[in-house]
Motif scaffolding. Structure first.
Motif, mmCIF file in Angstrom:
data_model
loop_
_atom_site.group_PDB
_atom_site.id
_atom_site.type_symbol
_atom_site.label_atom_id
_atom_site.label_comp_id
_atom_site.label_asym_id
_atom_site.label_seq_id
_atom_site.Cartn_x
_atom_site.Cartn_y
_atom_site.Cartn_z
ATOM 1 N N ALA A 188 0.880 -1.175 0.000
ATOM 2 C CA ALA A 188 0.000 0.000 0.000
ATOM 3 C C ALA A 188 0.912 1.217 0.000
ATOM 4 C CB ALA A 188 -0.916 0.004 1.219
ATOM 5 N N GLY A 233 0.836 -1.748 4.709
ATOM 6 C CA GLY A 233 0.033 -2.579 3.820
ATOM 7 C C GLY A 233 -1.214 -3.140 4.474
ATOM 8 N N PRO A 267 -4.868 -3.309 6.497
ATOM 9 C CA PRO A 267 -6.079 -2.496 6.554
ATOM 10 C C PRO A 267 -6.280 -1.955 7.970
ATOM 11 C CG PRO A 267 -6.663 -4.804 6.668
ATOM 12 C CD PRO A 267 -5.170 -4.754 6.466
ATOM 13 N N ARG A 274 -2.415 6.695 5.792
ATOM 14 C CA ARG A 274 -1.878 6.583 4.434
ATOM 15 C C ARG A 274 -0.390 6.871 4.396
ATOM 16 N NH1 ARG A 274 -7.259 9.658 2.431
ATOM 17 N NH2 ARG A 274 -8.539 7.809 1.989
ATOM 18 N N ARG A 307 -4.057 0.922 4.837
ATOM 19 C CA ARG A 307 -5.220 1.035 3.954
ATOM 20 C C ARG A 307 -6.466 1.315 4.778
ATOM 21 N NH1 ARG A 307 -6.823 -3.318 1.797
ATOM 22 N NH2 ARG A 307 -5.537 -4.881 2.855
ATOM 23 N N THR A 319 -12.051 -7.982 5.957
ATOM 24 C CA THR A 319 -10.708 -7.438 5.714
ATOM 25 C C THR A 319 -9.602 -8.104 6.513
ATOM 26 O OG1 THR A 319 -10.916 -5.761 7.461
ATOM 27 C CG2 THR A 319 -11.731 -5.173 5.258
#
Length: 478
Positions: free
Chosen positions: A96, A197, A199, A215, A220, A243
């Motif tokens: 990510a 990377g 969530p 971020r 994520r 997730t």
């Protein structure tokens, strides 16, 4: 005239007069400047200090101030185009990619131009800040033995104990780490709890600073919708299941931006769900000291009844005092507390001791309770004034919820209205408002505005802001 304005004006006058003096020439004495400009000695001292910092003036103890030698400029203009390649390649292989987007944060931190009414800020107006109490606390702190010595990495025991008592009887000073405000605490918590990377579940809408931190760390953000009573537990459970996330960020008390208040029973369900998925809840308790007169007893923090260490609690003194009193706390139990401590130590070593000592003096003084009561009454009056103005003069802006705490109202724009156009028209009319888009981790369901009533000077300014907003909306129609 306000002291800060006087300093700026005097510095500008002296800056314009420097050409009268040769390099090394002596400027008028401080006493002469006091008499000529009819300002205080403190103003003269601060104006000269500003010119010294700019390299225009040098001072010699006991002799006075002199025009400095001009700095030699190299005139070289380098080629920084190589940086574009280097920065774009950075993190290109991350699961990510990190994205440092501070737009939402900078909107709240921006200082509007002169004459613009600020309905976008996130801090108390100077008239609501306890400036005298903070100055007195700072003076007392400066006389404390060892005030300039190194504090414990975790923070001063007195201050940790105070934050623990504020959270609840189940939390001890050993569970608390002192941080440089709430934003630093959030950054530390997200770095500690989620790997790049991964969530991280967030309320939707939510505080833009959290989205920016996540971020920037390569996380994520996954939005979980809220309703009038905060995050929906059924959707939270689905999001965990879908997730595999191990972190959920929430603001149970007067959520930013909706103002929703999470009921105790729903709060317990949120903690239970997170625990069942082996996940942490980051509780941002930013508005605990911003309850309104009609709020009634506030629900206890989620961390107050959390024997299993599911909740990582974040709180701060900044919102209720001054943007420069950046003192906050992280509270956690078990191995995660040690990880938080290690990350904070690596990032910043510790919070400066004079600031911690000042916080101790402030919250331990009789002025603290009086200040909180004043803030509560003033925020209530300003909320009522802004809400009434919207309902009577801006009926096309939907106001679904009037919170009993916090410092903002969350409005929905009519369908099809361009949010950016409203923000621009409002600024053209002389009022700064916050667009709703930065508060959403995914596509928003409609255009929104967040209007803050904490940073204005009073109800008269709110009335004028509503009038200007009416002008802006009318101009968009014509």
């Amino acid at each position: 005239m306000h002291e800060r304005s006087s300093v700026a004006e005097l510095a500008e006058s002296l800056r314009g007069e420097l050409d009268r003096y040769s390099v090394g020439g002596k400027l008028p004495s401080s006493r002469a400047l006091v008499e000529r400009y009819r300002v205080s000695p403190v103003t003269v001292s601060r104006a000269l200090a500003q010119l010294v910092a700019e390299g225009l003036v040098v001072t010699r103890p006991g002799a006075g101030a002199y025009r400095a030698e001009p700095r030699a400029l190299t005139g070289r203009t380098g080629d920084t185009s190589w940086q574009e390649v280097a920065l774009s390649a950075d993190g290109a292989t991350d699961p990510a990619p990190r994205a440092v987007d501070a737009a939402g944060v900078l909107t709240a931190l921006a200082i509007p131009a002169a004459g613009v009414i600020d309905l976008s800020g996130g801090y108390l107006d100077a008239g609501l800040q306890p400036e005298r109490a903070m100055a007195a606390a700072l003076g007392r702190a400066g006389r404390r033995p060892g005030v300039w010595s190194r504090p414990p990495v975790e923070g001063l025991p007195e201050l940790r104990a105070w934050f623990a008592r504020e959270i609840g009887p189940a939390v001890t000073a050993a569970d608390v780490l002192i941080t440089s405000g709430g934003q630093a605490a959030l950054t530390t918590a997200l770095r500690a709890l989620a790997a790049p990377g991964a969530p991280v579940l967030v309320e939707s809408p939510t505080y833009p600073g959290t989205l920016a931190v996540a971020r920037a760390a390569g996380l994520r953000p996954v939005p979980v919708p809220v309703d009038a009573e905060g995050v929906r537990p059924d959707l939270l459970a689905r999001a965990f299941r879908a997730t595999g996330a191990r972190v959920f960020f929430c603001q149970p008390l007067f959520q930013n931006p909706t103002g929703a208040l999470l009921p105790p029973e729903r709060g317990r369900e949120v903690v239970r769900i997170a625990h069942s998925f082996g996940a942490f809840v980051i509780e941002d308790d930013f508005a605990r000291r911003l309850g309104h007169v009609d709020a009634g007893p506030l629900p206890a923090p989620l961390a107050a009844d959390d024997p299993d260490g599911v909740v990582v609690h974040v709180s701060s003194l900044t919102k209720a005092t001054s943007p420069s009193l950046r003192v906050g706390a992280l509270a956690a139990r078990g191995p995660v507390r040690e990880r938080l401590r290690a990350i904070q130590a690596v990032d910043s070593f510790f919070v400066p001791r004079p600031l911690q000592e000042t916080a101790i003096e402030l919250v331990g003084s009789p002025a603290w309770g009086r200040h909180l009561r004043t803030v509560s009454a003033e925020l209530t009056a300003r909320r009522e004034s802004l809400a009434a103005g919207i309902l009577h003069h801006l009926p096309e802006l939907a106001l679904p919820h009037i919170p009993s705490g916090g410092y903002h109202l969350w409005l929905r724009l009519p369908d099809g209205t361009a949010e950016s156009a409203v923000v621009a028209a409002a600024l053209q009319a002389g009022v700064a408002v916050s667009p709703g888009r930065p508060y959403f981790g995914a596509e928003p369901p409609a255009g929104h505005l967040r209007l803050s009533f904490a940073g204005v000077t009073g109800r008269a300014e709110i009335t004028e802001a509503v009038r200007r907003l009416r002008t802006a909306l009318d101009a968009m129609r014509s």
